[in-house]
Write a protein that holds these residues in place. Structure first.
Motif, PDB file in Angstrom:
ATOM      1  N   SER A 117       0.921  -1.273  -0.235  1.00 17.17           N
ATOM      2  CA  SER A 117      -0.115   0.012  -0.063  1.00 17.17           C
ATOM      3  C   SER A 117       0.931   1.196   0.029  1.00 17.17           C
ATOM      4  O   SER A 117       0.648   2.326  -0.055  1.00 17.17           O
ATOM      5  CB  SER A 117      -0.847  -0.011   1.139  1.00 17.17           C
ATOM      6  OG  SER A 117      -0.242   0.256   2.248  1.00 17.17           O
ATOM      7  N   SER A 154      -4.376   4.995   1.828  1.00 18.46           N
ATOM      8  CA  SER A 154      -2.818   4.504   1.889  1.00 18.46           C
ATOM      9  C   SER A 154      -2.075   5.818   2.257  1.00 18.46           C
ATOM     10  O   SER A 154      -2.547   6.972   2.395  1.00 18.46           O
ATOM     11  CB  SER A 154      -2.488   3.985   0.750  1.00 18.46           C
ATOM     12  OG  SER A 154      -2.215   4.927  -0.234  1.00 18.46           O
ATOM     13  N   MET A 160      -7.444   2.260   0.037  1.00 18.36           N
ATOM     14  CA  MET A 160      -6.451   1.143   0.576  1.00 18.36           C
ATOM     15  C   MET A 160      -6.687  -0.212  -0.275  1.00 18.36           C
ATOM     16  O   MET A 160      -5.404  -0.633  -0.652  1.00 18.36           O
ATOM     17  CB  MET A 160      -6.669   0.677   1.985  1.00 18.36           C
ATOM     18  CG  MET A 160      -5.719  -0.169   2.651  1.00 18.36           C
ATOM     19  SD  MET A 160      -4.050   0.259   2.589  1.00 18.36           S
ATOM     20  CE  MET A 160      -4.010   1.501   4.128  1.00 18.36           C
ATOM     21  N   THR A 164      -3.260  -1.543  -2.452  1.00 18.20           N
ATOM     22  CA  THR A 164      -2.644  -2.573  -2.091  1.00 18.20           C
ATOM     23  C   THR A 164      -2.977  -3.815  -3.278  1.00 18.20           C
ATOM     24  O   THR A 164      -1.746  -4.637  -3.566  1.00 18.20           O
ATOM     25  CB  THR A 164      -3.360  -3.463  -1.001  1.00 18.20           C
ATOM     26  OG1 THR A 164      -2.990  -2.213   0.195  1.00 18.20           O
ATOM     27  CG2 THR A 164      -2.452  -4.531  -0.479  1.00 18.20           C
TER      28      THR A 164
END
Length: 339
Positions: A117, A154, A160, A164
């Motif tokens: 991330s 992030s 997020m 990721t």
């Protein structure tokens, strides 16, 4: 009055055992149904039975400290590969590493810090790999982030889940591509999911901060497939293959973010019907090892065999546009390797 009471007593004498018997029969039927479904799942679960070795080869497995990633790392270590466990939680990864070494007797298993991330973490990891590893034969994008309702960003200000699952692997692939080319024939493997069919990557909203993460997980899996298809196209003639896979619905830690009371029923379903991580890693291992797939690229696999994807996930125009968006999202530098 006495007659009525006697009749009620006699009635209860027969009806209560009958109710108990019916309950037992229903329960037995449900257990038999569960057992039948579990047996069917076991019999139709793809298992890679080839025992080919990977001595002398180096593999990077992201998210290798638990679940499918851990079992993938273990299986490849068992086959003699040098395995780099790329994990955010280094402490947990080191504990797993020791267990893998103990069970496989392969000491060529190492842990390196990687937070997918964080673009800075990805760059630091890639530089470390290029400095310390002479070769890279297989890159397995296994790590995944899933959340149900909690919205997170992030460190780079990106949602997020997408950071990721999509943009992190995209950047890592770019930064390691020269090492993969140097050691071609080599392979890139992306763990996607058939759950992609419940959503779609939105080209007009690449950083969806206001959308529920549960939906974005599904969308990120379509993005994984689109990324793989475009990556395979760009790598034609380089000796590097790129394929993606559905590991099955697996009982792993990725479900831990499901809130109660949903998690209670999900736990029972997990244990009754979901694959184990050992079963879930089989297609990843096959794509990393099977010599028959040395020249197969741009395909989607499930249960150790090639499978089809939806029209949306196989749309090469969409894949190309998503690629261009990813380039901007990860802020590629002029001196970064290009694909």
């Amino acid at each position: 009055m006495v007659v009525v009471e006697a009749w009620n007593s006699e009635y209860l004498y027969w009806i209560i055992p009958g109710i108990i018997l019916i309950g037992v029969l229903i329960l037995a039927s449900l257990l038999a149904l569960v057992a039948a479904i579990r047996l069917y799942a076991q019999l139709t679960c793809g298992i890679f039975k080839d025992e080919s070795r990977m001595d002398g080869k180096t593999v990077v497995v992201t998210g290798a400290n638990s679940g499918i990633g851990k079992e993938t790392a273990r299986e490849l270590a068992k086959r003699g590969a040098r395995v780099v466990m790329a994990c955010r939680n280094v402490e947990a990864a080191n504990s797993v590493k020791d267990k893998i070494i103990d069970s496989t007797k392969n000491t060529k298993v190492i842990v390196k810090k990687l937070d997918l991330s964080s673009f800075a973490s990805i760059r630091e990891f890639a530089e470390d790999i290029k400095k310390t590893e002479e070769r890279l034969d297989v890159l397995i994008h296994n790590a995944g982030y899933a959340e149900t309702f909690k919205k997170k960003k992030s460190v780079d200000g990106i949602e997020m889940t997408m950071s990721t699952n999509v943009y992190g692997p995209f950047l890592l692939t770019h930064l390691l591509i020269d090492l993969l080319k140097k050691n071609a024939p080599s392979r890139i493997i992306v763990v996607a999911s058939s759950l992609y069919r419940f959503a779609s990557y939105n080209l007009n909203n690449p950083n969806p901060l206001t959308i529920l993460p549960a939906y974005l997980y599904y969308a990120s899996k379509e993005a994984n497939i689109l990324f793989t298809m475009e990556l395979a196209r760009r790598l034609e003639g380089t000796g590097i293959t790129a394929n993606c896979l559905h590991p099955g619905i697996v009982d792993t830690g990725i479900w831990r973010n499901v809130p109660a009371p949903l998690s209670w029923s999900l736990y029972i379903i997990n244990k009754c019907f979901f694959k184990t991580p050992e079963q879930g890693c089989q297609t990843s291992v096959m794509l990393a090892v099977d010599e028959k797939l040395a020249k197969v690229s741009g395909k989607y696999f499930s249960d150790c065999q090639e499978s089809s994807v939806s029209t949306s996930a196989s749309d090469m125009n969409k894949a190309k546009k998503m690629w261009e968006i990813c380039e901007k999202m990860v802020q590629l530098k002029d001196d970064d390797p290009k694909l």
